[in-house]
Design a protein around this motif. Structure first.
Motif, PDB file in Angstrom:
ATOM      1  N   ALA A 204      40.221  18.293  40.708  1.00 41.09           N
ATOM      2  CA  ALA A 204      38.805  17.490  40.356  1.00 41.09           C
ATOM      3  C   ALA A 204      37.748  18.605  40.710  1.00 41.09           C
ATOM      4  O   ALA A 204      36.514  18.397  40.027  1.00 41.09           O
ATOM      5  CB  ALA A 204      38.656  16.448  41.400  1.00 41.09           C
ATOM      6  N   SER A 205      37.864  19.732  41.561  1.00 44.36           N
ATOM      7  CA  SER A 205      36.649  20.458  41.935  1.00 44.36           C
ATOM      8  C   SER A 205      36.468  21.311  40.865  1.00 44.36           C
ATOM      9  O   SER A 205      35.537  21.894  40.529  1.00 44.36           O
ATOM     10  CB  SER A 205      37.025  21.216  43.352  1.00 44.36           C
ATOM     11  N   ILE A 206      37.646  21.705  39.994  1.00 43.63           N
ATOM     12  CA  ILE A 206      37.503  22.431  38.595  1.00 43.63           C
ATOM     13  C   ILE A 206      36.642  21.591  37.703  1.00 43.63           C
ATOM     14  O   ILE A 206      35.400  22.015  36.835  1.00 43.63           O
ATOM     15  CB  ILE A 206      38.702  22.681  38.249  1.00 43.63           C
ATOM     16  N   ILE A 280      39.360  26.540  33.212  1.00 41.31           N
ATOM     17  CA  ILE A 280      38.594  27.437  33.746  1.00 41.31           C
ATOM     18  C   ILE A 280      37.629  28.356  32.809  1.00 41.31           C
ATOM     19  O   ILE A 280      36.622  28.689  33.361  1.00 41.31           O
ATOM     20  CB  ILE A 280      39.613  28.162  34.737  1.00 41.31           C
ATOM     21  N   GLN A 281      38.110  28.474  31.596  1.00 38.63           N
ATOM     22  CA  GLN A 281      37.472  29.329  30.898  1.00 38.63           C
ATOM     23  C   GLN A 281      36.104  28.621  30.347  1.00 38.63           C
ATOM     24  O   GLN A 281      35.145  29.341  29.953  1.00 38.63           O
ATOM     25  CB  GLN A 281      38.193  29.588  29.583  1.00 38.63           C
ATOM     26  N   HIS A 282      36.094  27.474  30.589  1.00 40.13           N
ATOM     27  CA  HIS A 282      34.804  26.527  30.478  1.00 40.13           C
ATOM     28  C   HIS A 282      33.947  26.492  31.527  1.00 40.13           C
ATOM     29  O   HIS A 282      32.707  25.693  31.353  1.00 40.13           O
ATOM     30  CB  HIS A 282      35.005  25.200  29.650  1.00 40.13           C
ATOM     31  N   VAL A 283      34.271  26.890  32.578  1.00 42.80           N
ATOM     32  CA  VAL A 283      33.372  26.670  34.094  1.00 42.80           C
ATOM     33  C   VAL A 283      32.547  27.949  34.105  1.00 42.80           C
ATOM     34  O   VAL A 283      32.845  28.992  34.260  1.00 42.80           O
ATOM     35  CB  VAL A 283      34.446  26.468  35.030  1.00 42.80           C
ATOM     36  N   GLN A 284      31.168  27.554  34.171  1.00 43.96           N
ATOM     37  CA  GLN A 284      30.253  28.908  34.290  1.00 43.96           C
ATOM     38  C   GLN A 284      29.992  28.878  35.934  1.00 43.96           C
ATOM     39  O   GLN A 284      29.577  30.083  36.359  1.00 43.96           O
ATOM     40  CB  GLN A 284      29.070  28.069  33.679  1.00 43.96           C
ATOM     41  N   PHE A 346      40.602  34.848  33.627  1.00 42.35           N
ATOM     42  CA  PHE A 346      39.505  34.515  34.695  1.00 42.35           C
ATOM     43  C   PHE A 346      39.444  35.451  35.752  1.00 42.35           C
ATOM     44  O   PHE A 346      38.113  35.603  36.084  1.00 42.35           O
ATOM     45  CB  PHE A 346      40.380  33.136  35.259  1.00 42.35           C
ATOM     46  N   SER A 347      40.348  36.124  36.184  1.00 44.43           N
ATOM     47  CA  SER A 347      40.237  37.252  37.221  1.00 44.43           C
ATOM     48  C   SER A 347      39.358  38.192  36.987  1.00 44.43           C
ATOM     49  O   SER A 347      38.750  38.896  37.777  1.00 44.43           O
ATOM     50  CB  SER A 347      41.419  37.865  37.736  1.00 44.43           C
TER      51      SER A 347
END
Length: 417
Positions: A204-206, A280-284, A346-347
């Protein structure tokens, strides 16, 4: 440093298997595993001074906004105010506890604290990242700290209902109602904020990371932490896709697609967009991933669940990794390799953070012994709390990835008895 092993007693396991069948069995067994994982404590913890106990608060007017638990009761949170230098800093922690993916197991979930206010504990201990003691929580101890209770069964992301079975799937509305109330209690003046969560709350936090970030002015330092929330779209021991099938049920039943990133849905199906590897690739907003490479919940419920291993050939191994044979250990190593591959891109991004230790553990930010203690798990002599703090305050770049099992002797491994 000696490896720690924490025993989880599966005292109801046999009776559950013998009296329940089908999806209800899977729901109750999954709920049992969740409860065991989330309540695990060490004997050392029990001998420590009692943690801060924080009372529950019902979200005002939530029901009028349609923000209700599965059974229609009001959602809630636990709040301990900040002080001193932390008076304008806020930590929002989203509770975890699996999902419900069918009408039948959502109906069962209504009879637990993960589906109804009626069954929630009215006080909760604030330990680990929620502790109010600097020696237990060096960077966040005096912040405003909130734990939002989880009672929707879809990582605070669903928005639908099933009238015939009196089920409300209102996770998104619960999330918004909670944040709105906290904003009215001073969070709108925050100069820094961290959204964290464990397990289903870590997912949920993502999902809500950018949404959380967008609620503050650009001058506010906002980041997100996902603890044990990186669930892999992995093949189980039978060659099937247990977790994908379960996630598919959650997404369809609770209409989660309404609250997933449009940029992901333009490329992939909604179930794929519920998996962190594709989110994760869509989280700014800057995001930190804290995960055990051999996540204990995923071992139990995704990799070797009863449905994929009806003969029980994996029972000894998944209860205690020390009893695994070489081919079973290799299966876990392949799982770890998939995790590392999924976070590779991501890293590479500078604002992101990683702490992936080679332990059989789950939810390491909530437990004091794994967050920050004399014998906490370490990567390069660094405990989880210091890694997260260094990352949040930009003291260091944190991309900590452990060597493969069995190299880490600092793990607090979970063993099912």
């Amino acid at each position: 440093m000696r490896m720690k092993v924490f025993v989880i007693a599966a005292l109801a396991f046999v009776s559950l298997v013998s009296v329940i069948d089908g999806s209800e069995h899977q729901a109750q067994l999954s709920e049992f595993v969740n409860d065991a994982l989330f309540s695990s404590v060490s004997s050392k913890q029990l001998s420590q001074p009692q943690p801060l106990m924080v009372p529950i608060t019902v979200i005002n007017g939530a029901a009028a906004k349609g923000a209700v638990c599965l059974d229609g009761t009001s959602p809630a949170y636990h709040f301990h105010p900040g002080s001193g230098s932390g008076a304008n800093s806020w930590l929002i922690h989203l509770e975890g506890g699996g999902w419900c993916n069918t009408i039948r197991n959502c109906v069962f979930r209504k009879t637990t604290r993960r589906g109804s206010f009626k069954f929630m504990e009215k006080t909760l201990p604030f330990t680990g990242i929620l502790s109010n003691k600097p020696e237990e929580n060096p960077d966040f101890f005096n912040w405003n700290r909130v734990k939002i209770r989880y009672c929707d069964g879809a990582s605070f992301a669903g928005d639908s209902q099933n009238e015939a079975n009196q089920l409300q799937f209102r996770g998104q509305k619960i999330w918004l109602a909670a944040i709105e109330e906290l904003m009215s209690k001073g969070m709108q003046k925050a100069n820094q904020a961290l959204l964290s969560g464990c397990s289903a709350g870590g997912l949920a936090s993502i999902i809500h990371c950018d949404e959380f970030g967008s609620m503050f002015p650009k001058s506010t330092k906002v980041k997100c932490l996902s603890d044990a929330g990186f669930f892999l779209d992995a093949v189980d021991v039978s060659g099937g896709h247990t977790l994908r099938n379960m996630f598919g049920g959650v997404v369809t039943l609770q209409e989660v697609q309404k609250n997933l990133p449009k940029s992901c849905l333009n490329q992939l199906d909604p179930t794929s967009c519920f998996f962190p590897q594709n989110l994760i690739q869509h989280v700014q907003t800057p995001l930190f991933l804290l995960n055990a490479a051999y996540d204990a919940w995923q071992v139990q419920e995704s990799l070797a669940p009863h449905s994929a291993d009806p003969s029980g050939s994996w029972n000894d191994c998944k209860a205690n990794h020390a009893r695994c044979n070489s081919s079973q250990i290799q299966f876990f190593q392949d799982f770890r390799n998939q995790l590392l591959n999924d976070v590779k891109d991501f890293s590479k991004s500078s604002p992101t953070g990683l702490f992936i230790n080679s332990c059989f553990a789950h939810c390491q930010s909530e437990r004091q012994d794994t967050w920050f203690a004399d014998d906490s798990p370490l990567i390069n002599d660094m405990p989880v709390a210091i890694a997260v703090g260094d990352w949040f305050f930009d003291r260091k770049t944190i991309k900590a990835i452990d060597c493969a099992y069995p190299c880490d002797t600092t793990c607090h491994n979970l063993v099912f008895k």
